[in-house]
Scaffold this motif. Structure first.
Motif, PDB file in Angstrom:
ATOM      1  N   VAL A   1       0.846  -1.191   0.000  1.00 34.10           N
ATOM      2  CA  VAL A   1       0.000   0.000   0.000  1.00 34.10           C
ATOM      3  C   VAL A   1       0.881   1.240   0.000  1.00 34.10           C
ATOM      4  O   VAL A   1       1.833   1.338   0.780  1.00 34.10           O
ATOM      5  CB  VAL A   1      -0.925   0.022   1.235  1.00 34.10           C
ATOM      6  N   ARG A   2       0.552   2.162  -0.886  1.00 32.66           N
ATOM      7  CA  ARG A   2       1.161   3.489  -0.868  1.00 32.66           C
ATOM      8  C   ARG A   2       0.051   4.484  -0.554  1.00 32.66           C
ATOM      9  O   ARG A   2      -0.948   4.536  -1.274  1.00 32.66           O
ATOM     10  CB  ARG A   2       1.807   3.822  -2.215  1.00 32.66           C
TER      11      ARG A   2
ATOM     12  N   ILE B   1      -3.202  -3.479 -10.336  1.00 34.11           N
ATOM     13  CA  ILE B   1      -2.815  -2.414  -9.417  1.00 34.11           C
ATOM     14  C   ILE B   1      -4.034  -1.526  -9.245  1.00 34.11           C
ATOM     15  O   ILE B   1      -4.591  -1.031 -10.238  1.00 34.11           O
ATOM     16  CB  ILE B   1      -1.628  -1.595  -9.956  1.00 34.11           C
ATOM     17  N   ALA B   2      -4.498  -1.339  -8.035  1.00 31.49           N
ATOM     18  CA  ALA B   2      -5.711  -0.574  -7.782  1.00 31.49           C
ATOM     19  C   ALA B   2      -5.382   0.848  -7.359  1.00 31.49           C
ATOM     20  O   ALA B   2      -4.487   1.068  -6.527  1.00 31.49           O
ATOM     21  CB  ALA B   2      -6.552  -1.256  -6.709  1.00 31.49           C
ATOM     22  N   VAL B   3      -6.115   1.791  -7.933  1.00 29.86           N
ATOM     23  CA  VAL B   3      -6.016   3.194  -7.543  1.00 29.86           C
ATOM     24  C   VAL B   3      -7.433   3.647  -7.195  1.00 29.86           C
ATOM     25  O   VAL B   3      -8.168   4.146  -8.048  1.00 29.86           O
ATOM     26  CB  VAL B   3      -5.431   4.062  -8.672  1.00 29.86           C
ATOM     27  N   PRO B   4      -7.872   3.449  -5.953  1.00 24.04           N
ATOM     28  CA  PRO B   4      -9.259   3.735  -5.587  1.00 24.04           C
ATOM     29  C   PRO B   4      -9.546   5.237  -5.555  1.00 24.04           C
ATOM     30  O   PRO B   4      -8.736   6.029  -5.070  1.00 24.04           O
ATOM     31  CB  PRO B   4      -9.391   3.142  -4.178  1.00 24.04           C
TER      32      PRO B   4
ATOM     33  N   SER C   1     -13.146  -2.437  -2.113  1.00 26.12           N
ATOM     34  CA  SER C   1     -12.998  -3.691  -2.852  1.00 26.12           C
ATOM     35  C   SER C   1     -11.547  -4.035  -3.120  1.00 26.12           C
ATOM     36  O   SER C   1     -11.182  -5.211  -3.224  1.00 26.12           O
ATOM     37  CB  SER C   1     -13.767  -3.594  -4.181  1.00 26.12           C
ATOM     38  N   GLU C   2     -10.706  -3.015  -3.200  1.00 25.72           N
ATOM     39  CA  GLU C   2      -9.289  -3.237  -3.502  1.00 25.72           C
ATOM     40  C   GLU C   2      -8.554  -4.009  -2.411  1.00 25.72           C
ATOM     41  O   GLU C   2      -7.450  -4.511  -2.632  1.00 25.72           O
ATOM     42  CB  GLU C   2      -8.589  -1.893  -3.720  1.00 25.72           C
ATOM     43  N   MET C   3      -9.163  -4.134  -1.243  1.00 23.29           N
ATOM     44  CA  MET C   3      -8.523  -4.810  -0.121  1.00 23.29           C
ATOM     45  C   MET C   3      -8.962  -6.257   0.042  1.00 23.29           C
ATOM     46  O   MET C   3      -8.634  -6.888   1.049  1.00 23.29           O
ATOM     47  CB  MET C   3      -8.844  -4.063   1.186  1.00 23.29           C
TER      48      MET C   3
ATOM     49  N   VAL D   1      -1.790  -1.274  -4.021  1.00 27.16           N
ATOM     50  CA  VAL D   1      -2.890  -0.315  -3.920  1.00 27.16           C
ATOM     51  C   VAL D   1      -2.290   1.058  -3.659  1.00 27.16           C
ATOM     52  O   VAL D   1      -1.455   1.226  -2.757  1.00 27.16           O
ATOM     53  CB  VAL D   1      -3.869  -0.681  -2.788  1.00 27.16           C
ATOM     54  N   ILE D   2      -2.707   2.032  -4.457  1.00 28.13           N
ATOM     55  CA  ILE D   2      -2.251   3.404  -4.278  1.00 28.13           C
ATOM     56  C   ILE D   2      -3.424   4.246  -3.779  1.00 28.13           C
ATOM     57  O   ILE D   2      -4.429   4.417  -4.485  1.00 28.13           O
ATOM     58  CB  ILE D   2      -1.695   3.979  -5.591  1.00 28.13           C
ATOM     59  N   TYR D   3      -3.308   4.728  -2.560  1.00 25.96           N
ATOM     60  CA  TYR D   3      -4.336   5.591  -1.965  1.00 25.96           C
ATOM     61  C   TYR D   3      -3.854   7.036  -2.026  1.00 25.96           C
ATOM     62  O   TYR D   3      -2.922   7.426  -1.323  1.00 25.96           O
ATOM     63  CB  TYR D   3      -4.590   5.204  -0.508  1.00 25.96           C
TER      64      TYR D   3
END
Length: 352
Positions: free
Chosen positions: A13-14, A113-116, A122-124, A149-151
Motif C-alpha cells: 500500500v502506498r 494495481i488498484a487506484v481507488p 474492494s481493492e482490499m 494499492v495506491i491511496y
C-alpha cells in the motif's frame, strides 16, 4: 482471550497526497511494462491522464466498467487486453472498476494495481463477483487480490458528495459484518472499530466541504481498514441481501448497502454482544443502528429500496434467493425474519 487465527493479505500500500505520481515506479517494481487502464465511462478522461502518466508503459484505456461486473463486460475487457498484449492492469475508480479488474485477473492471471477513488474498499479483498441473467455470483480467490494499492486522497476530492457518502456507508457495512463474523479476531475488531469511527467523522465533514483534504484522507484511511476487514472475514446477512438486490434488480451498489445496513444491524447486533459493544464505543451511542440510519438521512442518503427502483413484487424473490443459499450469520434467519427486514428496508421504516 479466545483462540483465533489471522491471515494477513499480501499486498503493498502506498498512501499519501500525490501518491498517484508513484504509479510508474510501482509498475516497474512489479516487473511489468505494458499496462491497460480500466475505468467507468464517467472516468474515461481521468483514465487517459493516467495512461499519459505511464508514458510508453501505457497501452490505452478500457472505459467500460459497470456495476456488478456483467459477464459480457468481463469477456470484452479480456479480449481487449489480449489484443493489445498487456501484462498488467491498472484499476482506476471505485468498486465497479476494481471488480472488473478482478474478473480479468481471475481469467488471465495478470497482476492488477488498484487506484481507488471511492471508499468501496474492494481493492482490499480477494472477493470477486460476476453477474449474468440477473444472478450475481461471488467467490474468493487470491488471484484477484491487487498486488499494489495506491491511496491518494487528492483523487477523491472531485468525487460527488452523494457518491462519497454512500460509498462510505458501504465501507462501514464491511466493518460491521467483520465484527460478528465467525472468523473475526482481535486484530479485525481493532481495524473495524477504527474504520467505523473515522468514517462516521469524515462523512459529515465531506458534506460540509467536499474539498476538505483531511476529511478525504480520513475517509480513505477508513475505507482501507474496512475493506481489509472484508478481505479477512466471512460476510453475513447484509452482504448476502445486497448481492441479491444488486444482481437481481440492478440497484446501485453503494446506495443499496446504505439502505440495508441499519436494518441488518438492528437485527443482528442483539445476537452479537461483542460486536455491539465495539460499535457502541466506535459510535458513542447505545443504539448504533439508529445512529447510522439518522446520520444517513441527515447526509441525504435515499431512505428506501423502493426509492432505488426495487419493485414491491421483488420482496418474495429476495427471500427465495436468501433462503436457497446458506451463509454465516450470528443470528438464525427465518423466512418471517427476512420478510420483516426486507419489507422494512423497502418501505424505509424507522429503526427499532
Amino acid at each position: 482471550m479466545q483462540p483465533f487465527s489471522y491471515d494477513a493479505l499480501p499486498m503493498r500500500v502506498r498512501f499519501g497526497e500525490k501518491a498517484l505520481e508513484q504509479l510508474p515506479g510501482e509498475l516497474a517494481e512489479l516487473g511489468v511494462s505494458r499496462a491497460v487502464v480500466l475505468t467507468t465511462p464517467r472516468e474515461q478522461a481521468f483514465g487517459e491522464q493516467v495512461d499519459e502518466l505511464l508514458g510508453p508503459v501505457g497501452l490505452g484505456v478500457y472505459p467500460h466498467a459497470a456495476m456488478h461486473v456483467p459477464v459480457s463486460t468481463a469477456d470484452a475487457a479480456c479480449a481487449y487486453i489480449a489484443e493489445v498484449g498487456a501484462d498488467s492492469v491498472v484499476c482506476l475508480g471505485g468498486g465497479s472498476t476494481v471488480g472488473l479488474g478482478k474478473a480479468v485477473a481471475l481469467r488471465t492471471g495478470l497482476p492488477i494495481i488498484a487506484v481507488p477513488t471511492t471508499y468501496a474498499g474492494s481493492e482490499m479483498t480477494p472477493v470477486w463477483g460476476l453477474t449474468e441473467d440477473g444472478i450475481k455470483r461471488t467467490g474468493r480467490d487470491r488471484r484477484v487480490l491487487p498486488t499494489s494499492v495506491i491511496y491518494d486522497p487528492t483523487l477523491s476530492t472531485g468525487l460527488p458528495v452523494e457518491v462519497s457518502v454512500t460509498s462510505g456507508f458501504n465501507a462501514i457495512a464491511h466493518a460491521v459484518e467483520g465484527l460478528y463474523a465467525p472468523d473475526a479476531s482481535p486484530i479485525i475488531s481493532l481495524m473495524a472499530a477504527e474504520g467505523v469511527a473515522h468514517m462516521l467523522t469524515a462523512l459529515p465533514a465531506i458534506v460540509a466541504d467536499p474539498a476538505d483534504l483531511q476529511a478525504r484522507s480520513d475517509a480513505l484511511y477508513a475505507a482501507w481498514l474496512c475493506g481489509a476487514v472484508l478481505g479477512a472475514t466471512t460476510m453475513g446477512l447484509h452482504h448476502k441481501l445486497c448481492h441479491i438486490l444488486g444482481g437481481t434488480f440492478d440497484l446501485p451498489h453503494a446506495d443499496t448497502h446504505s439502505v440495508v445496513l441499519p436494518y441488518v444491524m438492528a437485527f443482528n447486533l442483539s445476537a452479537a454482544p461483542a460486536a455491539a459493544d465495539a460499535l457502541v464505543r466506535a459510535t458513542g451511542t447505545d443504539s448504533p443502528a439508529t445512529l447510522v440510519r439518522e446520520l444517513e438521512q441527515s447526509l441525504g442518503v435515499v431512505g428506501s429500496l423502493a426509492e432505488l427502483g426495487m419493485p414491491e413484487s421483488g420482496i418474495d424473490e429476495v427471500i427465495r434467493q436468501a433462503l436457497a443459499a446458506p451463509y454465516s450469520n450470528p443470528r438464525q434467519v427465518t423466512e418471517a425474519d427476512l420478510r420483516t427486514l426486507v419489507t422494512a428496508a423497502f418501505i424505509g421504516s424507522p429503526i427499532g
